[in-house]
Design a protein around this motif. Structure first.
Motif, PDB file in Angstrom:
ATOM      1  N   UNK A 150       0.846  -1.207   0.000  1.00  0.00           N
ATOM      2  CA  UNK A 150       0.000   0.000   0.000  1.00  0.00           C
ATOM      3  C   UNK A 150       0.872   1.244   0.000  1.00  0.00           C
ATOM      4  N   UNK A 151       0.542   2.179  -0.867  1.00  0.00           N
ATOM      5  CA  UNK A 151       1.379   3.360  -1.012  1.00  0.00           C
ATOM      6  C   UNK A 151       1.431   4.165   0.281  1.00  0.00           C
ATOM      7  N   UNK A 152       0.381   4.067   1.109  1.00  0.00           N
ATOM      8  CA  UNK A 152       0.356   4.804   2.369  1.00  0.00           C
ATOM      9  C   UNK A 152       1.399   4.283   3.345  1.00  0.00           C
ATOM     10  N   UNK A 157       6.901  11.044  -0.360  1.00  0.00           N
ATOM     11  CA  UNK A 157       6.128  11.733  -1.387  1.00  0.00           C
ATOM     12  C   UNK A 157       5.571  10.767  -2.426  1.00  0.00           C
ATOM     13  N   UNK A 158       5.470   9.504  -2.071  1.00  0.00           N
ATOM     14  CA  UNK A 158       4.982   8.528  -3.052  1.00  0.00           C
ATOM     15  C   UNK A 158       3.574   8.873  -3.519  1.00  0.00           C
ATOM     16  N   UNK A 159       2.687   9.135  -2.577  1.00  0.00           N
ATOM     17  CA  UNK A 159       1.301   9.406  -2.950  1.00  0.00           C
ATOM     18  C   UNK A 159       1.183  10.673  -3.793  1.00  0.00           C
ATOM     19  N   UNK A 160       2.034  11.667  -3.534  1.00  0.00           N
ATOM     20  CA  UNK A 160       1.979  12.905  -4.307  1.00  0.00           C
ATOM     21  C   UNK A 160       2.343  12.679  -5.773  1.00  0.00           C
ATOM     22  N   UNK A 173      -1.465   1.460  -4.565  1.00  0.00           N
ATOM     23  CA  UNK A 173      -0.444   0.469  -4.228  1.00  0.00           C
ATOM     24  C   UNK A 173       0.798   0.736  -5.054  1.00  0.00           C
ATOM     25  N   UNK A 174       1.913   0.205  -4.560  1.00  0.00           N
ATOM     26  CA  UNK A 174       3.170   0.236  -5.307  1.00  0.00           C
ATOM     27  C   UNK A 174       3.600  -1.204  -5.540  1.00  0.00           C
TER      28      UNK A 174
END
Length: 228
Positions: A150-152, A157-160, A173-174
């Motif tokens: 999960x990207x969270x 700054x992944x979600x950005x 997700x990543x």
């Protein structure tokens, strides 16, 4: 001269309330660490099982009912399509005490309600220990096998990064790449940490120990205050 009797000390209500509040907070922190302990044990068990788990098609795993947190550490495979736009920036990290940089790229895919997923392709060894590395361009990913995170949970700054893809519906997700075909030059896959610490039991015992110590200190102060 006559001696006046000493006035008996009153019960310390304020001290008792403060002690009770602090005791509850310490016990709450201990209980929270026990919850984290069970969570970490489940994560480690899933990682251990992951070592031999077959890769499932991403289109099969990503459905409308699938929650991102339930898909953590699931091994999947996907054939990536191209996503127009500039190359994504490198992601800062620390590996074995050194500053490292991870390459990432978008992957176009039709999977459930999503039409894109972010790929973490791994470390760029040539940039290790560099504080401000120059931009690097790599061939786009094609076929990728890896694990979902999960990207969270990755923070930073992944979600950005996903905000720039306004015309798409990226998955939250990543995909941490284990193997790419063809393998990209200059990137070393590093999907899983070499070691995940699990010291939550130690932390829980510390908080509970502080709670018990607080009770002993309160009892000693109360005895000195109310004794004749």
């Amino acid at each position: 001269m006559s001696e006046f009797p000493k006035k008996k000390a009153s019960f310390p209500i304020g001290l008792t309330l403060a002690t009770a509040i602090a005791f509850l907070i310490l016990c709450g922190l201990g209980a929270w660490q026990l919850q984290r302990l069970h969570w970490k044990e489940n994560v480690l068990a899933r990682i251990e099982a992951l070592k031999t788990a077959p890769a499932l098609p991403l289109v099969q795993v990503l459905t409308e009912k699938a929650r991102p947190e339930d898909l953590a550490w699931t091994r999947v495979s996907v054939d990536c399509g191209d996503v127009a736009g500039e190359a994504l920036p490198l992601v800062y990290g620390v590996h074995d005490g050194d500053v490292v940089w991870r390459a990432q790229a978008p992957c176009a895919v039709l999977a459930g309600p999503y039409n894109m997923i972010l790929i973490d392709r791994g470390l760029v060894p040539a940039l290790t220990s560099q504080v401000a590395p120059p931009p690097r361009a790599f061939d786009p990913p094609r076929r990728v096998v890896g694990v979902l995170i999960p990207i969270a949970q990755l923070g930073g700054d992944r979600a950005k990064i996903l905000d720039r893809f306004t015309g798409r519906k990226p998955a939250p997700l990543v995909l941490m790449a284990e193997v790419e075909t063809p393998a990209p030059a200059g990137i070393t896959p590093a999907p899983l940490p070499a070691e995940i610490s699990n010291r939550h039991l130690e932390y829980a015992l510390t908080w509970f120990g502080l709670a018990v110590t607080l009770l002993f200190i309160y009892a000693a102060m109360l005895w000195r205050r109310v004794r004749p």
